[in-house]
Design an enzyme around this catalytic site. Structure first.
Site, PDB file in Angstrom:
ATOM      1  N   GLY A  15       0.833  -1.195   0.000  1.00 61.32           N
ATOM      2  CA  GLY A  15       0.000   0.000   0.000  1.00 61.32           C
ATOM      3  C   GLY A  15       0.864   1.239   0.000  1.00 61.32           C
ATOM      4  CB  ALA A  16       1.999   3.437  -2.302  1.00 61.92           C
ATOM      5  CB  ALA A  19      -0.707   4.399   6.494  1.00 60.11           C
ATOM      6  N   GLY A  20       1.282   3.980   4.121  1.00 58.40           N
ATOM      7  CA  GLY A  20       2.300   3.153   3.486  1.00 58.40           C
ATOM      8  C   GLY A  20       3.559   3.918   3.160  1.00 58.40           C
ATOM      9  CG  ASP A 214      -7.329  -5.110  -1.775  1.00 58.62           C
ATOM     10  OD1 ASP A 214      -8.560  -4.938  -1.698  1.00 58.62           O
ATOM     11  OD2 ASP A 214      -6.679  -4.839  -2.791  1.00 58.62           O
ATOM     12  CB  THR A 247     -14.099  18.952   3.620  1.00 60.95           C
ATOM     13  OG1 THR A 247     -13.431  19.007   4.888  1.00 60.95           O
ATOM     14  CG2 THR A 247     -14.308  20.377   3.150  1.00 60.95           C
ATOM     15  CD  GLU A 248     -16.117  17.039  10.926  1.00 56.41           C
ATOM     16  OE1 GLU A 248     -15.900  17.351  12.106  1.00 56.41           O
ATOM     17  OE2 GLU A 248     -16.156  15.854  10.524  1.00 56.41           O
ATOM     18  CG  HIS A 343     -16.018   9.279   5.512  1.00 62.14           C
ATOM     19  ND1 HIS A 343     -15.474   9.733   4.332  1.00 62.14           N
ATOM     20  CD2 HIS A 343     -15.287   9.856   6.508  1.00 62.14           C
ATOM     21  CE1 HIS A 343     -14.468  10.559   4.588  1.00 62.14           C
ATOM     22  NE2 HIS A 343     -14.329  10.637   5.903  1.00 62.14           N
ATOM     23  CB  SER A 383      -8.604   9.657   9.242  1.00 65.34           C
ATOM     24  OG  SER A 383      -8.203   8.684   8.302  1.00 65.34           O
TER      25      SER A 383
END
Length: 564
Positions: A15-16, A19-20, A214, A247-248, A343, A383
């Site tokens: 994963g990129a 986080a990745g 995945d 967006t919030e 979401h 997040s």
């Protein structure tokens, strides 16, 4: 069919997204040889769609502290978040923001030249740092620049299909090479899963088509537990009818939610926080307005007109462009039709604070993992910060472990079994195409496991998932070719989604209370701390999920009633 990559990496990142890439950067800087697998070009990862901002207690707009950030996160999680992880998350967030800014993240600044911070839902202080309303886009490009400077091996457009696990440890990842065709074994002494979420379980979602869970499903099939799978957050403002995220930050800048009568209805549901109550509260309020006939074509309105043209153009340009393009509405002059949409999934692979899982050498970070920081409900802005803090920590831990490990080859029998399974799928000529099953799954999840959950609907959904999984056994891939066989990868993704759906709904039926994003208004309308102040833990047992529970880790905040 096989083309085995001969090089063994110290750390292999799957994963990129944010986080990745953050894990890859930290692993490289810790001295590891790093490989990165991504089924997309890294800058097309879904992290780039995050809009509103990223949380850290800088205190540039009002008094703030890591302790207050942690408390807000605990309270927002409806007390299901693990408090030791939350405290470390809040303490480390400011340093990560400063590092991102030094790397070139162009955050919006205030009149004093400091990083601007806007209010977000359920936050005790304005702590959301932002780059207009394209924060994720900015961060993913900054991280990609840093990744390119370090020049790790990036296996772009490689579809990760199986974790290679033998002798109680991870040895690599088995992939399908989208560009050239064929199976590839990419070996790693340690592996970090950072594959993102599973929002495509739902027909109405803000998530990209690639968000099919995945990594979670691969881990589940290898015996790893998934945590808190019943908690799917519905964002209050997804545009009608497309489901694209608004967006919030629009509400953080002062936007109102109104019904068909022009009533600012959040005054009824959260008289203090109003539109900046937590997302579960706002989504339920909107859905109630719609269900009781005060909506407009299944939606309500987000009204920004009173903010004025200058503020909308400077602070919310992306949201304005999206509304004009996909809803035919210019928010300077007219309100935007919005509704709740799937979401963010709070569940994922169970890990500790360093991303460690139960399998030796295997880590997880970001949306694919459940530390758990978010508990039953995530606060907006947490997040993106989670991807950075825990991506960094997982990358560092994986590199340190790899330093003391030797490589271990994958057995020929595992490779043969994997090839035989794929050949069976590609060799099938009669059966159902995957798209219809996927559409039925998305529509039924939205109907039976949405903002509100009811026992009869959830039980019906379990039966529906069993039916869909039986149909999936006969799924046929029409494209038998090697190059860019998206027909094959979409069939594999559907299998992941079906497994995860079974886990989610089973855990939802068993949680007989209302907590955070899991709301059962007709049979269990209140929170039950005595029986359900605990994490749900799901293992795959034979051909279905098996459920158990684990205690929440608490430090200093005892559960109390959430009031907004």
């Amino acid at each position: 069919m096989w083309a085995v990559v001969s090089k063994v990496h110290d750390v292999l990142i799957v994963g990129a997204g944010c986080a990745g890439m953050r894990a890859a950067i930290e692993a490289h800087d810790s001295g590891a040889d790093v490989g990165v697998i991504s089924k997309l070009h890294p800058t097309r990862s879904h992290s780039g769609a995050a809009e509103g901002g990223i949380n850290a207690s800088l205190g540039n707009t009002a008094e703030d502290s890591a302790d207050l950030h942690a408390f807000d996160t605990v309270k927002g999680s409806d007390y299901l978040g693990d408090q030791d992880a939350i405290e470390e998350f809040a303490e480390e967030a400011p340093g990560d923001i400063i590092q991102l800014e030094h790397w070139g993240a162009v955050f919006t600044r205030n009149d004093e030249g400091k990083l601007a911070q806007r209010p977000f839902g359920a936050a005790g202080s304005p702590r959301t740092i932002f780059a207009a309303d394209i924060t994720g886009h900015v961060l993913i490009h900054v991280l990609y620049e840093q990744l390119l400077q370090r020049d790790p091996q990036v296996y772009e457009e490689f579809f990760a299909w199986r974790l290679a696990i033998e002798d109680g440890r991870v040895k690599g990842v088995i992939c399908w090479d989208l560009l050239n065709g064929g199976l590839q074994l990419i070996e790693g002494k340690t592996v970090v899963i950072a594959t993102g979420g599973c929002g495509r379980l739902y027909r109405a979602t803000t998530n990209a088509y690639a968000c099919t869970g995945d990594g979670m499903a691969m881990a589940l099939r290898e015996g790893l537990p998934l945590k808190d799978m019943e908690f799917m957050q519905f964002h209050p403002t997804t545009m009608y009818p497309s489901g694209i995220l608004i967006t919030e930050g629009c509400r953080g800048e002062g936007g109102f939610l109104i019904n068909k009568d022009g009533e600012r209805f959040m005054m009824k549901y959260a008289p203090n926080a109003l539109e900046l109550a937590s997302r579960d509260v706002v989504s339920r309020s909107e859905q109630t307005e719609i269900d009781e006939g005060r909506g407009i074509n299944g939606s309500i309105y987000l009204d920004l007109r009173h903010l004025g043209e200058e503020r909308i153009v400077t602070r919310l340009p992306g949201s304005r462009e999206l509304a004009m393009t996909y809803a035919g509405v210019d928010p300077i002059y007219d309100p935007i039709p919005v509704r709740p949409g799937a979401h963010y999934h709070m569940g994922g692979v169970e890990t500790d604070k360093w991303g460690v899982t139960e399998i030796e050498g295997l880590y997880a970070a970001g949306k694919a993992a459940c530390v758990s920081v978010h508990g039953a409900n995530r606060l907006g802005g947490n997040s993106l910060m989670e991807t950075i803090v825990f991506g960094r920590r997982a990358g560092k831990a994986a590199a340190e472990q790899a330093r003391g490990m030797s490589s271990s080859p994958v057995s020929e029998s595992m490779l043969a079994d994997t090839e035989r399974e794929l050949a069976g799928l590609l060799g099938r000529s009669d059966g159902e195409r995957p798209w219809q099953i996927r559409d039925d799954l998305g529509a039924s999840m939205l109907e039976n496991f949405g903002v509100f959950r009811r026992e009869d609907q959830m039980l019906a959904q379990l039966d529906k998932i069993a039916e869909l999984r039986e149909r999936y056994r006969r799924v046929v891939v029409e494209d038998k070719g090697d190059v860019f066989n998206t027909d094959l990868t979409q069939a594999l993704e559907l299998g992941y989604l079906l497994d995860l759906a079974a886990c989610m709904v089973q855990a939802g039926v068993a949680r007989k209370e209302s907590r955070g994003a899991h709301s059962r208004p007709t049979d269990f309308p209140t929170r039950d701390d005595e029986n359900f102040m605990r994490h749900s833990i799901t293992h795959w047992n034979g051909d279905g999920p098996a459920l158990s529970y684990k205690e929440v880790r608490m430090t200093k905040w005892e559960p109390q009633e959430r009031k907004y």
